[in-house]
Design an enzyme around this catalytic site. Structure first.
Site, PDB file in Angstrom:
ATOM      1  N   GLU A 153      14.817 -34.512 -44.954  1.00 49.89           N
ATOM      2  CA  GLU A 153      15.252 -35.569 -45.856  1.00 49.89           C
ATOM      3  C   GLU A 153      14.211 -35.940 -46.924  1.00 49.89           C
ATOM      4  OE1 GLU A 153      16.828 -39.007 -43.932  1.00 49.89           O
ATOM      5  OE2 GLU A 153      18.277 -37.871 -42.746  1.00 49.89           O
ATOM      6  N   GLU A 174      21.947 -33.988 -38.092  1.00 49.55           N
ATOM      7  CA  GLU A 174      21.959 -35.394 -37.706  1.00 49.55           C
ATOM      8  C   GLU A 174      23.318 -35.995 -38.036  1.00 49.55           C
ATOM      9  OE1 GLU A 174      18.817 -37.970 -39.032  1.00 49.55           O
ATOM     10  OE2 GLU A 174      17.278 -36.420 -38.793  1.00 49.55           O
TER      11      GLU A 174
END
Length: 497
Positions: A223, A404
């Site tokens: 991320e 995720e």
């Protein structure tokens, strides 16, 4: 688009986004002044209670043979052992020990004590039937100051972990960087310093050569957008800086580090696969106006295309570059050959999905769906389908892994010691169904990792939010399988819903 509008877009991006496993950002002010919101009565964990004894109906939704069901964690969130066996200090050690930064003054010093209890946690994974486990490697555990000779004790820990996974027939998926930058590198400029990308490549090479072919899948940077937005625009995450101009230079250097790590794996001669881990947020116009459509396009540029285009097309999106302006540190920081490095061919894309974003004509955002305990997270399973099909449509049939997806719930053991998280079961069921539909429509999805295996240190929220399939009593470190864990075991057994 005006600078004022751009700043509004950046503000909304920081408030609305950041998953993470993502980016459980602790933004209790997600309804800050100037942010339009719609009234939402329910949270994602307010689903009507279901009888625990009711069997799960078979919906007949089967995933492809060999589909890998898994769970995900990250080093700083679960390992603890912050000062043991040669581990150096990370930016998150510094940040969490700074008064006022983390809810309740929590730190990751002990977390879920996974460093000492990894064998027990491996047995939990085996008992759940996991086929894949996505974890991260702590850079300061390998290089205390971010450079130099690797710490053998740190490498040995991950070697034991990887060997234990293989012994239980669970495929390791290792993330090289999940935000825990060595503090020594931050002191030298951190990700604003181009040299940090070079140091990352050296660290990656050391890990590749130590763990070798025992790790079949590597993820480079987790991320990058969350580091940019929460770490450098709003300062809610480490290193706690508020500088928009610095933020997008950081974005470029994180992307450069990704590309250099890909090249390091290729040069090592190892056969492992490698790719980035991106939190992607489908962006929708909040209404039918042309203004909303235009604002949504730019918002999508900052949220998604800034990272996808550079990796898969070898160019940053022109609308974002134009909006940043030629004098921005990012634009001036891109050197000849950088985008060729960043777009080094990858083997897969890791997608992390948590929430959609609805953009208004003035660059604001609105909420259209119930939220979880994380106020930035709207519960919209259709967004999973939309982002998966969009990636395949726009960037080709690159293999995709979901690394995720999950939500926090107010999990409390009942009188009998069990944790009945019905809302999490509903959430996962609906998102699995959306992913299944995407597979049916041609998305090359090969695995799905629930966030998270364990309750853990959730960044700025400390231990306030619980995202795990497994309940952790932090005082005793006792583990308890929640209802969602038992349900997920059945999903894995039948390879679908």
């Amino acid at each position: 688009m005006s600078l004022l509008t751009r700043r509004r877009l950046l503000r909304r991006a920081a408030l609305s986004a950041t998953a993470a496993g993502a980016a459980r950002s602790g933004l209790a002010g997600a309804t800050a002044a100037g942010t339009a919101t719609s009234t939402v009565a329910l949270s994602g964990c307010d689903s009507p209670p279901e009888r625990t004894t009711d069997p799960e109906p078979d919906r007949g939704l089967r995933f492809p043979d060999g589909f890998a069901w898994g769970a995900a964690t990250s080093a700083y969130q679960i390992e603890g052992a912050a000062k043991e066996d040669g581990r150096g200090e990370s930016v998150w050690d510094t940040f969490s020990h700074t008064p006022g930064r983390i809810r309740n003054g929590d730190t990751g010093d002990v977390a879920a004590d996974h460093y000492h209890r990894y064998a027990q946690d491996l047995d939990l994974m085996r008992d759940l039937g996991l086929r894949s486990y996505r974890f991260s490697i702590s850079w300061p555990r390998i290089q205390a100051d971010g450079s130099g000779r690797p710490n053998q004790r740190g490498l040995d820990f991950y070697r034991r972990l990887v060997d234990g996974l293989h012994e239980r027939d669970i495929a390791p998926m290792a993330t090289l960087f999940h935000w825990d930058l060595p503090q020594a590198l931050q002191d030298a400029g951190g990700w604003e310093n181009r040299d940090t990308a070079e140091r990352f490549a050296e660290y990656a090479d050391a890990v590749f050569r130590a763990l070798g072919d025992r790790v079949p899948v590597w993820l480079t940077i987790n991320e990058p957008k969350t580091v940019v937005q929460n770490g450098y625009i709003w300062g809610h995450h480490a290193p706690g800086i508020r500088d928009e101009d610095a933020a997008y230079l950081v974005a470029h250097h994180l992307q450069l580090a990704h590309g250099l790590a890909v090249q390091a794996l290729r040069a090592s001669g190892l056969s492992g696969r490698i790719g980035p881990a991106l939190n992607l947020h489908p962006c929708y116009p909040a209404d039918d106006s042309t203004e909303s459509a235009a604002a949504t396009r730019l918002h999508d540029g900052y949220e998604n295309r800034l990272y996808l285009d550079s990796i898969f097309k070898g160019a940053y999106p022109q609308d974002v570059l134009d909006d940043l302006g030629p004098d921005s540190r990012m634009v001036s920081g891109v050197r000849d050959g950088d985008l060729k490095i960043i777009s080094s061919p990858v083997d897969l894309l890791a997608v992390q999905y948590y929430t959609p974003i609805y953009v208004t004509g003035d660059g604001g955002t609105v909420r259209k769906w119930p939220t979880s305990e994380a106020e930035w997270q709207q519960i919209y399973p259709e967004g999973m389908y939309d982002i998966l099909t969009r990636v395949t449509r726009d960037y080709g049939r690159v293999p995709i892994t979901i690394t995720e997806n999950g939500l926090p719930c107010p999990d409390v053991p009942g009188p009998d010691g069990t944790v009945d998280d019905a809302g999490r079961v509903t959430f996962l069921r609906d998102h699995f169904a959306a992913a299944h539909r995407a597979v049916g429509d041609g998305v090359p999805l090969e695995s799905y990792h629930v966030w998270s295996l364990l309750d853990n240190f959730e960044w700025a929220e400390g231990y306030e939010q619980r995202w795990g399939l497994v309940y952790v009593d932090y005082a005793s470190q006792r583990r308890v399988l929640k209802r969602s864990a038992h349900w997920y075991r059945d999903v894995i057994r039948r390879n679908g819903l």
